[in-house]
Design a protein around this motif. Structure first.
Motif, PDB file in Angstrom:
ATOM      1  N   LYS A 343      -6.002  -6.451  -2.656  1.00  0.00           N
ATOM      2  CA  LYS A 343      -5.882  -5.001  -2.807  1.00  0.00           C
ATOM      3  C   LYS A 343      -4.436  -4.552  -2.592  1.00  0.00           C
ATOM      4  N   VAL A 344      -3.738  -5.222  -1.661  1.00  0.00           N
ATOM      5  CA  VAL A 344      -2.320  -4.918  -1.438  1.00  0.00           C
ATOM      6  C   VAL A 344      -1.529  -5.199  -2.704  1.00  0.00           C
ATOM      7  N   LEU A 345      -1.784  -6.344  -3.315  1.00  0.00           N
ATOM      8  CA  LEU A 345      -1.093  -6.676  -4.561  1.00  0.00           C
ATOM      9  C   LEU A 345      -1.396  -5.655  -5.646  1.00  0.00           C
ATOM     10  N   GLN A 346      -2.652  -5.254  -5.756  1.00  0.00           N
ATOM     11  CA  GLN A 346      -3.030  -4.277  -6.786  1.00  0.00           C
ATOM     12  C   GLN A 346      -2.297  -2.959  -6.583  1.00  0.00           C
ATOM     13  N   ARG A 347      -2.230  -2.481  -5.338  1.00  0.00           N
ATOM     14  CA  ARG A 347      -1.522  -1.230  -5.078  1.00  0.00           C
ATOM     15  C   ARG A 347      -0.032  -1.357  -5.388  1.00  0.00           C
ATOM     16  N   THR A 348       0.545  -2.502  -5.030  1.00  0.00           N
ATOM     17  CA  THR A 348       1.989  -2.701  -5.218  1.00  0.00           C
ATOM     18  C   THR A 348       2.320  -2.899  -6.692  1.00  0.00           C
ATOM     19  N   TRP A 349       1.547  -3.728  -7.352  1.00  0.00           N
ATOM     20  CA  TRP A 349       1.837  -4.070  -8.747  1.00  0.00           C
ATOM     21  C   TRP A 349       1.527  -2.934  -9.715  1.00  0.00           C
ATOM     22  N   SER A 350       0.708  -1.989  -9.316  1.00  0.00           N
ATOM     23  CA  SER A 350       0.351  -0.889 -10.215  1.00  0.00           C
ATOM     24  C   SER A 350       1.327   0.280 -10.152  1.00  0.00           C
ATOM     25  N   LYS A 351       2.316   0.195  -9.248  1.00  0.00           N
ATOM     26  CA  LYS A 351       3.296   1.287  -9.124  1.00  0.00           C
ATOM     27  C   LYS A 351       4.237   1.329 -10.311  1.00  0.00           C
TER      28      LYS A 351
END
Length: 351
Positions: A343-351
């Motif tokens: 979920k951390v990756l998803q939040r970071t990568w979707s910016k």
């Protein structure tokens, strides 16, 4: 005519002045600034059998943009021979190599990635039985030459494969730093020979504790670092504590990037979902007390501390499984799949 001998003190003075000038020149270089899109990638675990063609959809949905395909080759400690899919030990059946490590498996994995709009790094890796590839070395010149002949075939064979598949980035090898420091001429010539075959971008995956000592960064496009830096010995380290832990590595990485005027790529980074995950992130065989929060915090801290750095070209998570079921091995705790770290990756990568 009488002979004229140079003054040794004057010679030493000139050498000292030259050194000072070179250092001053490096110090006055502007910090390197990477202008391309950040690489949001994962290191794929080569599967033993072909997965579903849709296997990488989950990575794409997470915001991933790259995969690293990792075909292993094999050697034994103190044995100067090296084996891979194109150079098998006598009597070994062709089926001995996992599907994802064969040229056919690599090619099909690349097709699966491209079908999802993902770019690809090809990243050969050594598996040493009975020891660690980090310490690969030989006492006898004849053994060095035997190993170098085999290893040259392994790297150049994958360079040909990378060129034929139009791979986006070729990582010439992973963490053979002791070898590279002991035999720099071999590596410098190998890079020259790879360039004759493969026309894309090049890097090398250096271990976190030796990357600054390697002699060939000027020949490559990215300074590649497997970024398992120790950050905190806390059981569940906070994001704030690990951001502080990144200060020294960030300063050292910035200096190297400025010196060579090149971007730095984290060819590997990752943390197990275990207690004290940031104390020795490189350790995969030690006991693991599950701790999802520690892993998620470590990912958050990395992107908070390193993400804004001008030299940072992005990186590849260690590691990502292409099969839905991959067993309960402890080392699987590195994977962020199905965990808060994902979920951390998803939040970071979707910016």
């Amino acid at each position: 005519m009488s002979a004229i001998y140079p003054n040794p003190i004057s010679q030493l003075t000139c050498v000292a002045c030259l050194f000072i000038c070179l250092v001053a020149s490096c110090q006055h270089q502007p910090p390197y600034r990477h202008t391309g899109d950040p690489i949001r990638g994962v290191n794929l675990v080569a599967p033993p059998r072909k997965p579903a063609d849709t296997t990488l959809q989950a990575l794409k949905a997470l915001g991933g943009t790259w995969v690293a395909v990792v075909p292993y080759g094999f050697c034994r400690k103190d044995d100067p021979h090296f084996f891979w899919s194109g150079n098998r030990p006598p009597g070994e059946r062709r089926g001995g190599q996992w599907w994802g490590e064969t040229p056919e498996g690599v090619a099909e994995t690349v097709q699966m990635a491209r079908a999802q709009g993902l770019k690809v790094m090809l990243k050969p890796h050594v598996w040493m039985m009975g020891g660690s590839h980090l310490d690969l070395a030989f006492d006898k010149e004849a053994d060095w030459q035997t190993f170098e002949a085999d290893y040259r075939g392994y790297v150049l064979g994958h360079a040909r494969l990378a060129d034929s598949l139009k791979i986006d980035l070729f990582c010439i090898t992973t963490e053979l730093d002791k070898f590279a420091l002991a035999r720099p001429d071999f590596w410098k010539q190998l890079i020259i020979d790879v360039r004759k075959i493969y026309k894309g971008k090049l890097t090398y995956a250096a271990n976190w504790d030796r990357y600054d000592k390697l002699p060939f960064w000027s020949q490559l496009d990215y300074i590649g670092v497997d970024a398992y830096f120790p950050l905190s010995d806390d059981k569940t380290p906070s994001v704030k504590a690990m951001v502080r832990g990144w200060k020294k590595p960030i300063a050292e990485l910035a200096t190297l990037s400025t010196t060579y005027q090149k971007p730095i790529l984290f060819t590997e980074f990752g943390y197990r979902a275990c207690d004290r995950t940031a104390e020795k992130p490189w350790e995969s065989e030690t006991d693991c007390q599950p701790n999802m929060e520690a892993q998620a915090n470590a990912y958050t801290a990395l992107y908070e501390a390193v993400g804004p750095q001008p030299w940072f070209a992005g990186g590849f998570v260690w590691k990502w499984f292409m099969l839905e079921r991959h067993g309960p091995r402890e080392r699987d705790m590195y994977s962020p799949q199905g965990k808060p770290a994902g979920k951390v990756l998803q939040r970071t990568w979707s910016k």
